[in-house]
Write a protein that holds these residues in place. Structure first.
Motif, short mmCIF file in Angstrom:
data_model
loop_
_atom_site.label_atom_id
_atom_site.label_comp_id
_atom_site.label_asym_id
_atom_site.label_seq_id
_atom_site.Cartn_x
_atom_site.Cartn_y
_atom_site.Cartn_z
N GLY A 82 0.80 -1.22 0.00
CA GLY A 82 0.00 0.00 0.00
C GLY A 82 0.83 1.26 0.00
N ASP A 83 2.16 1.11 0.15
CA ASP A 83 3.03 2.28 0.16
C ASP A 83 3.39 2.68 -1.27
OD1 ASP A 83 3.05 2.16 2.90
OD2 ASP A 83 4.85 0.90 2.98
N SER A 84 3.61 3.95 -1.47
CA SER A 84 4.05 4.43 -2.77
C SER A 84 5.48 4.01 -3.03
CB SER A 84 3.94 5.96 -2.84
OG SER A 84 2.59 6.37 -2.65
N ARG A 85 5.77 3.72 -4.26
CA ARG A 85 7.12 3.32 -4.61
C ARG A 85 8.03 4.53 -4.47
NH1 ARG A 85 6.14 1.40 -9.21
NH2 ARG A 85 6.03 -0.80 -8.64
N PRO A 86 9.15 4.41 -3.76
CA PRO A 86 10.05 5.57 -3.57
C PRO A 86 10.73 5.95 -4.88
CG PRO A 86 11.07 3.58 -2.71
CD PRO A 86 9.66 3.20 -3.07
N ASP A 87 11.11 7.21 -4.97
CA ASP A 87 11.85 7.65 -6.14
C ASP A 87 13.21 6.98 -6.16
OD1 ASP A 87 9.78 9.32 -6.88
OD2 ASP A 87 10.57 11.03 -5.73
N PRO A 88 13.67 6.56 -7.33
CA PRO A 88 14.99 5.91 -7.40
C PRO A 88 16.10 6.90 -7.04
CG PRO A 88 14.16 6.38 -9.60
CD PRO A 88 13.03 6.66 -8.65
N LEU A 89 17.11 6.39 -6.35
CA LEU A 89 18.25 7.21 -5.96
C LEU A 89 19.21 7.36 -7.14
CD1 LEU A 89 18.98 5.75 -2.41
CD2 LEU A 89 17.73 7.84 -2.98
N LEU A 90 19.67 8.56 -7.34
CA LEU A 90 20.64 8.79 -8.39
C LEU A 90 22.00 8.26 -7.95
CD1 LEU A 90 19.71 12.43 -9.47
CD2 LEU A 90 19.08 10.29 -10.60
#
Length: 243
Positions: A40-48
């Motif tokens: 149910g959590d949003s997928r985190p933004d990928p780390l650069l």
């Protein structure tokens, strides 16, 4: 009304279903082989990735498939040493020789038969690149493996001459003695760098270029990119095969 595949053009429900199918198969979850648990959590933004600080270098190899009259590209300009190469050039080329006031002079060079060379009047960009130190010419290079003449070249050379397709292969391999097991010049360079612990990516446009072929098992295959760029996602597929 239907299209060439027999799919109703006004089939809104079918188009919506195909769009949903496309969206599903493009998700990371669809391509995993393990069990996925919904959180149910949003997928985190990928780390650069952190920059390494190492200087980046790339080789861009462009092969012009047509022919090139090299003596209309690079021409003697100022030769005050043992021989007047521009006079020889004019005598040999005859009516097709470029006039001295037409050609574009390049910066002076050392250790050459001429102090200065010039390029065709339509090659102003090459003139600027050379004069800025960003371009070099390799003259008198080819695939001959020993001195020969027009009567014996066919038995003295390892590479077939006077065939456009074979010359294109030779230009990509740079291996006139056939010591590289049908590898390409960029592929061998990439193999050497990989064996020194460096990671080297390779990309080719439309097809896998012979120049990028290296020893089997040393490097992964080059990535093949379309000359049209990245394929766009079709949000409104009208055919049953979602094309």
């Amino acid at each position: 009304e239907v299209d060439s595949n027999g799919v109703p053009i006004d089939d809104a429900a079918g188009m919506a279903l195909r769009l949903a199918q496309q969206l599903i198969v493009t998700t990371p979850e669809f391509h995993t082989t393990n069990v996925v648990t919904r959180t149910g959590d949003s997928r985190p933004d990928p780390l650069l990735p952190e920059p390494t600080g190492v200087e980046y270098k790339a080789i861009v190899y462009v092969l012009f498939a047509g022919g090139c009259d090299s003596f209309q590209m690079l021409v003697p300009y100022s030769c005050t040493k043992d021989r007047d190469m521009f006079a020889e050039y004019t005598a040999v080329r005859g009516s097709v020789a470029l006039e001295h006031d037409q050609i574009l002079p390049l910066s002076p060079v050392d250790n050459q038969v001429c102090e200065r060379f010039a390029v065709h009047p339509n090659l102003g960009t090459l003139q600027g690149l050379f004069n800025d130190g960003d371009l070099m010419f390799f003259a008198n290079t080819g695939v001959l493996t020993k001195p020969t003449d027009d009567e014996n070249y066919w038995r003295d050379t390892e590479t077939q001459l006077f065939a456009h397709n074979w010359m294109q292969l030779a230009a990509q391999r740079i291996d006139p003695l056939k010591a590289g097991n049908n590898t390409g010049v960029l592929g061998r360079m990439r193999d050497v760098l990989k064996k020194q612990g460096l990671g080297v990516g390779a990309f080719s446009i439309d097809t896998n270029s012979i120049s990028l072929i290296g020893e089997p098992g040393v490097n992964p295959s080059p990535m093949i990119l379309s000359h049209n760029g990245v394929t766009e996602f079709n949000r409104n597929p009208s055919r049953a095969n979602m094309s």
